[in-house]
Scaffold this motif. Structure first.
Motif, mmCIF file in Angstrom:
data_model
loop_
_atom_site.group_PDB
_atom_site.id
_atom_site.type_symbol
_atom_site.label_atom_id
_atom_site.label_comp_id
_atom_site.label_asym_id
_atom_site.label_seq_id
_atom_site.Cartn_x
_atom_site.Cartn_y
_atom_site.Cartn_z
ATOM 1 N N SER A 179 0.882 -1.350 -0.199
ATOM 2 C CA SER A 179 0.104 -0.064 -0.129
ATOM 3 C C SER A 179 0.834 1.170 0.032
ATOM 4 C CB SER A 179 -1.178 0.114 1.396
ATOM 5 O OG SER A 179 -1.586 1.086 1.338
ATOM 6 N N GLU A 180 0.575 1.861 -1.031
ATOM 7 C CA GLU A 180 1.543 3.360 -1.163
ATOM 8 C C GLU A 180 1.109 3.955 0.232
ATOM 9 O OE1 GLU A 180 0.974 5.225 -4.747
ATOM 10 O OE2 GLU A 180 1.828 3.710 -5.859
ATOM 11 N N ILE A 181 0.029 4.211 0.431
ATOM 12 C CA ILE A 181 -0.367 5.192 1.587
ATOM 13 C C ILE A 181 0.014 4.684 2.874
ATOM 14 C CG2 ILE A 181 -2.374 6.299 3.096
ATOM 15 C CD1 ILE A 181 -3.963 5.925 0.763
ATOM 16 N N SER A 182 0.341 3.306 3.056
ATOM 17 C CA SER A 182 0.848 2.694 4.257
ATOM 18 C C SER A 182 2.477 3.055 4.128
ATOM 19 C CB SER A 182 0.755 1.438 4.480
ATOM 20 O OG SER A 182 1.457 0.578 5.236
ATOM 21 N N MET A 183 3.138 2.707 3.029
ATOM 22 C CA MET A 183 4.519 2.765 2.934
ATOM 23 C C MET A 183 4.951 4.216 3.052
ATOM 24 S SD MET A 183 5.105 0.694 -0.728
ATOM 25 C CE MET A 183 6.479 1.210 -0.874
ATOM 26 N N PHE A 184 4.370 5.377 2.542
ATOM 27 C CA PHE A 184 4.442 6.656 2.847
ATOM 28 C C PHE A 184 4.528 7.156 4.314
ATOM 29 C CE2 PHE A 184 4.005 7.282 -1.940
ATOM 30 C CZ PHE A 184 5.215 7.624 -2.201
ATOM 31 N N ALA A 185 3.427 6.781 4.897
ATOM 32 C CA ALA A 185 3.153 6.994 6.284
ATOM 33 C C ALA A 185 4.534 6.175 6.959
ATOM 34 C CB ALA A 185 1.949 6.462 6.856
ATOM 35 N N ASN A 186 4.790 5.043 6.836
ATOM 36 C CA ASN A 186 5.894 4.090 7.429
ATOM 37 C C ASN A 186 7.185 5.044 7.321
ATOM 38 O OD1 ASN A 186 6.712 2.244 9.241
ATOM 39 N ND2 ASN A 186 7.043 0.802 7.486
ATOM 40 N N GLN A 187 7.206 5.533 5.866
ATOM 41 C CA GLN A 187 8.664 6.192 5.599
ATOM 42 C C GLN A 187 8.713 7.319 6.304
ATOM 43 O OE1 GLN A 187 8.880 7.123 1.417
ATOM 44 N NE2 GLN A 187 11.056 7.701 1.676
ATOM 45 N N ARG A 188 7.783 8.175 6.430
ATOM 46 C CA ARG A 188 7.790 9.633 7.464
ATOM 47 C C ARG A 188 8.290 9.006 8.792
ATOM 48 N NH1 ARG A 188 3.004 10.951 4.413
ATOM 49 N NH2 ARG A 188 1.746 10.304 6.125
ATOM 50 N N GLU A 189 7.456 8.056 9.179
ATOM 51 C CA GLU A 189 7.984 7.742 10.613
ATOM 52 C C GLU A 189 9.378 7.378 10.834
ATOM 53 O OE1 GLU A 189 6.014 5.158 14.581
ATOM 54 O OE2 GLU A 189 5.184 5.359 12.431
ATOM 55 N N LEU A 190 9.790 6.534 9.856
ATOM 56 C CA LEU A 190 11.324 6.146 9.863
ATOM 57 C C LEU A 190 12.390 7.267 9.630
ATOM 58 C CD1 LEU A 190 10.935 2.800 7.806
ATOM 59 C CD2 LEU A 190 11.671 2.881 10.346
ATOM 60 N N ASN A 191 11.860 8.221 8.698
ATOM 61 C CA ASN A 191 12.781 9.389 8.642
ATOM 62 C C ASN A 191 12.913 9.953 9.867
ATOM 63 O OD1 ASN A 191 13.331 8.632 5.931
ATOM 64 N ND2 ASN A 191 11.643 10.218 5.118
ATOM 65 N N SER A 192 11.694 10.347 10.648
ATOM 66 C CA SER A 192 11.825 10.885 11.882
ATOM 67 C C SER A 192 12.794 10.392 12.816
ATOM 68 C CB SER A 192 10.306 11.056 12.724
ATOM 69 O OG SER A 192 10.387 11.675 13.775
ATOM 70 N N HIS A 193 12.571 8.707 13.066
ATOM 71 C CA HIS A 193 13.627 8.234 13.818
ATOM 72 C C HIS A 193 15.008 8.270 13.629
ATOM 73 C CE1 HIS A 193 10.467 6.844 16.479
ATOM 74 N NE2 HIS A 193 9.804 6.186 15.620
ATOM 75 N N ILE A 194 15.160 8.240 12.101
ATOM 76 C CA ILE A 194 16.538 8.089 11.709
ATOM 77 C C ILE A 194 17.298 9.402 11.876
ATOM 78 C CG2 ILE A 194 17.964 8.291 9.443
ATOM 79 C CD1 ILE A 194 17.092 5.444 10.290
ATOM 80 N N PHE A 195 16.593 10.780 11.696
ATOM 81 C CA PHE A 195 16.996 11.939 11.523
ATOM 82 C C PHE A 195 17.350 12.406 13.158
ATOM 83 C CE2 PHE A 195 14.939 13.656 7.726
ATOM 84 C CZ PHE A 195 16.017 13.068 6.881
ATOM 85 N N SER A 196 16.547 11.672 14.157
ATOM 86 C CA SER A 196 16.769 11.719 15.623
ATOM 87 C C SER A 196 18.204 11.103 15.895
ATOM 88 C CB SER A 196 15.683 11.302 16.505
ATOM 89 O OG SER A 196 15.705 10.008 16.161
ATOM 90 N N ILE A 197 18.604 10.108 15.186
ATOM 91 C CA ILE A 197 19.626 9.273 15.370
ATOM 92 C C ILE A 197 20.974 10.204 14.685
ATOM 93 C CG2 ILE A 197 21.027 7.343 14.898
ATOM 94 C CD1 ILE A 197 18.276 5.770 15.204
#
Length: 618
Positions: free
Chosen positions: A94-112
């Motif tokens: 699901s593209e919606i699920s993929m993009f939502a998941n990507q935003r959350e991953l980006n947030s965690h990655i940038f915090s690291i």
């Protein structure tokens, strides 16, 4: 004509100059060569140390960069939120699920990662082909598993099973354009004992690696541009610089690999000249950093120092040679003046007052000049003594010739008197005539300058016997001479004039009068002591006699005033002519009154003289 001392290899000035110059040059060359060798070694060591420090700095910089990337990988692996989002994605299709998941991953990655690593690219992929990435660019897609397993770095990461893998420069497999990167990757499981695995890759652009290396290259007056920098991985693959000569890279790697130590220095011989190579191997990355530089370029400071030292040494050498030349010239100038003075020496320039003053600043040369003046003065005195002695000899010969005008007449007259006295029975007159005849013959026949003590004493005894006849019972004499002394050579008319001097000046005391002649000798010297009981010498004569005996110019005063002791001076002078400095002649007075004269010399005279015939023979 002016005399000029020619320049000659055997001259003192030349020898002094050559000796001092050779000594100075030798000492200077030894010191310069020693200093140059020492400085060359120090400069070479410093240059080699600079190369090694450059290699070590680059290695430390690369370790810091790659370790920072690996730390980011580890932080992501231990982030539960990232693992949950990546492994438990609700609907990957699901593209919606993929993009939502990507935003959350980006947030965690940038915090690291934080804001400082914005130029990194972080990619996470699982074994089902799901790939997600963020950083320089974003990626959120699927890749067939066989394509993933075909990538070398993914296979190497899987083989290490959780240990880090550092890739060599490679093409970015996810970027659509042409991009060269290096990366650090690790494989990690969903949970302990889980069969689900994923790979985290942190990559950076190759230009950032190049920038990190260039930042660590120590700028040193353009020297860094002449160096070659190479980075190899643990397998010898060239990491930096890309596109370098592979043949040269293999040559460097073969020499470095042959060295088992983690760091060191070696010398590489190439067609263009020798090169100095310093290398260091990182324990963390396994990469080897090698820095090389041409030995010719490396030793440029040494060559510059050598040239400067040669110029300074040449100038200093010229100065020291000039100083040596002028020192030698100043030392030999007084000697040349003395040489000129020696050549111009004559009877008119013997006296120091007529000589040129020698300017000598050294005590030794001043002493030599003084000694030369004293020698001239002694030579002048010796010439005067020789002339005076010659004059005396001529006068003596004239007197002898005058006394020999008619010796037969004197002998015949004494003989007639003796015959007449004998006929008349006057035996004392006969004895007197015989003694007088013997003495006259000794004087007239004695044409030699020397006699013996024995003959001189026989002559003196005849004289004393005549004086006893004259003064009858008022005169007594004693003679005690060592028998071996009779053959010792002395000047003629030495003892008798001393005895006669008593009858001239010592008869002013009441009789009886006594005269003693005592002789002694040892292995080297002889002496005769003559004493009387007369009036003795005046205090003035005893005090001034040594001075009169040494001053030849007093001779004229003696001749005008015989009372001053010309006879004594004459005997002293003739003794010195025979025995030199070994002659002895002293006058004094006895304590109980009367004169005392001591004369003597060496057993062997200083000069060979002809001795007259035995006294009393014809």
């Amino acid at each position: 004509m002016k005399y000029v001392v020619p320049f000659h290899l055997k001259s003192i000035q030349t020898k002094l100059f050559c000796t001092y110059s050779l000594l100075i040059v030798s000492v200077f060359m030894i010191a310069a060569i020693t200093f140059y060798i020492f400085m060359a070694r120090q400069i070479s060591l410093n240059a080699s140390e600079t190369i090694y420090q450059s290699a070590n700095n680059i290695s430390v910089g690369l370790d810091a960069l790659l370790q920072e990337m690996d730390n980011t990988v580890v932080k992501i692996i231990f982030s539960d939120n990232i693992k949950k989002l990546f492994f438990n994605e609700p609907d990957p299709t699901s593209e919606i699920s993929m993009f939502a998941n990507q935003r959350e991953l980006n947030s965690h990655i940038f915090s690291i990662m934080g804001p400082l690593q914005s130029d990194w690219q972080i990619n996470i992929m699982n074994m089902k082909g799901r790939i997600w990435g963020t950083g320089d660019y974003s990626i959120n897609t699927f890749l067939p598993l066989y394509k993933m397993e075909a990538l070398d770095w993914i296979r190497s990461t899987n083989e290490l099973d959780g240990r880090k893998w550092i890739s060599t420069p490679r093409k970015d497999d996810w970027f659509p354009g042409d991009r060269t990167v290096i990366s650090v990757s690790r494989r990690f499981p969903w949970d302990l004992g889980s069969s689900r695995y994923a790979i985290v890759e942190v990559q950076t652009d190759y230009q950032r690696l190049t920038a990190a290396i260039n930042k660590r290259i120590t700028p040193s007056s353009g020297v860094s541009e002449t160096r070659s920098y190479m980075v190899f991985d643990r397998n010898g693959t060239l990491v930096y610089p890309l596109g370098a000569d592979s043949t040269a890279a293999k040559l460097y790697w073969s020499r470095v690999q042959a060295n088992a130590t983690p760091s060191g220095k070696l010398e590489l011989m190439r067609a263009g000249g020798n090169e100095i190579v310093s290398f260091t191997r990182s324990d963390y990355t396994g990469w080897t950093v090698a820095v090389s530089q041409s030995e010719r370029v490396l030793l440029v400071p040494l060559v510059r120092f050598r040239n400067q030292m040669l110029i300074g040494a040449f100038g200093l050498l010229i100065v020291t040679l000039l100083v040596s030349f002028y020192v030698a010239k100043s030392l030999t100038a007084p000697i040349k003046q003395m040489h000129k003075l020696f050549r111009s020496l004559s009877l008119n320039t013997l006296l120091p007052a007529s000589q040129q003053q020698i300017n000598a600043e050294l005590n030794e040369l001043e002493m030599l000049s003084t000694a030369f003046k004293q020698m001239c003065l002694r030579l002048e005195l010796s010439l005067e003594e020789t002339l005076l002695s010659r004059s005396k000899e001529i006068q003596a010969r004239m007197a002898a010739l005058q006394s020999q005008m008619n010796p037969h007449f004197l002998y015949n007259t004494i003989t007639v008197i003796s015959v007449m006295a004998e006929e008349a029975g006057h035996h004392e007159i006969v004895r007197t005539c015989k003694l007088l005849s013997k003495m006259l013959r000794y004087i007239l026949d004695h044409d030699k300058p020397a006699t013996t003590i024995g003959m001189e004493l026989d002559y003196t005894i005849d004289y004393l016997q005549l004086m006893q006849i004259r003064y009858e019972g008022m005169l007594y004499y004693e003679i005690d001479i060592h028998p071996d002394m009779r053959h010792i050579v002395i000047p003629a008319m030495t003892v008798q004039p001393i005895v006669e001097n008593f009858f001239k000046h010592g008869l002013h005391v009441p009789p009886p009068w006594r005269i003693s002649i005592l002789g002694q000798m040892d292995d080297t010297r002889w002496s005769i002591q003559i004493a009387d009981n007369g009036t003795g010498f005046s205090p003035e004569m005893i005090e001034k006699f040594p001075e009169w005996a040494t001053r030849i110019d007093q001779e004229r005063d003696f001749q005008r005033n015989p009372s001053k002791g010309i006879g004594m001076v004459n005997i002293d002078e003739r003794l010195r002519m025979v025995y030199g400095n070994g002659a002895e002649f002293r006058i004094s007075n006895n304590r109980e009154g009367g004169a005392h004269i001591s004369l003597g010399g060496h057993v062997k005279p200083a000069s060979n003289l002809e001795v007259a015939p035995l006294y009393g023979t014809r």
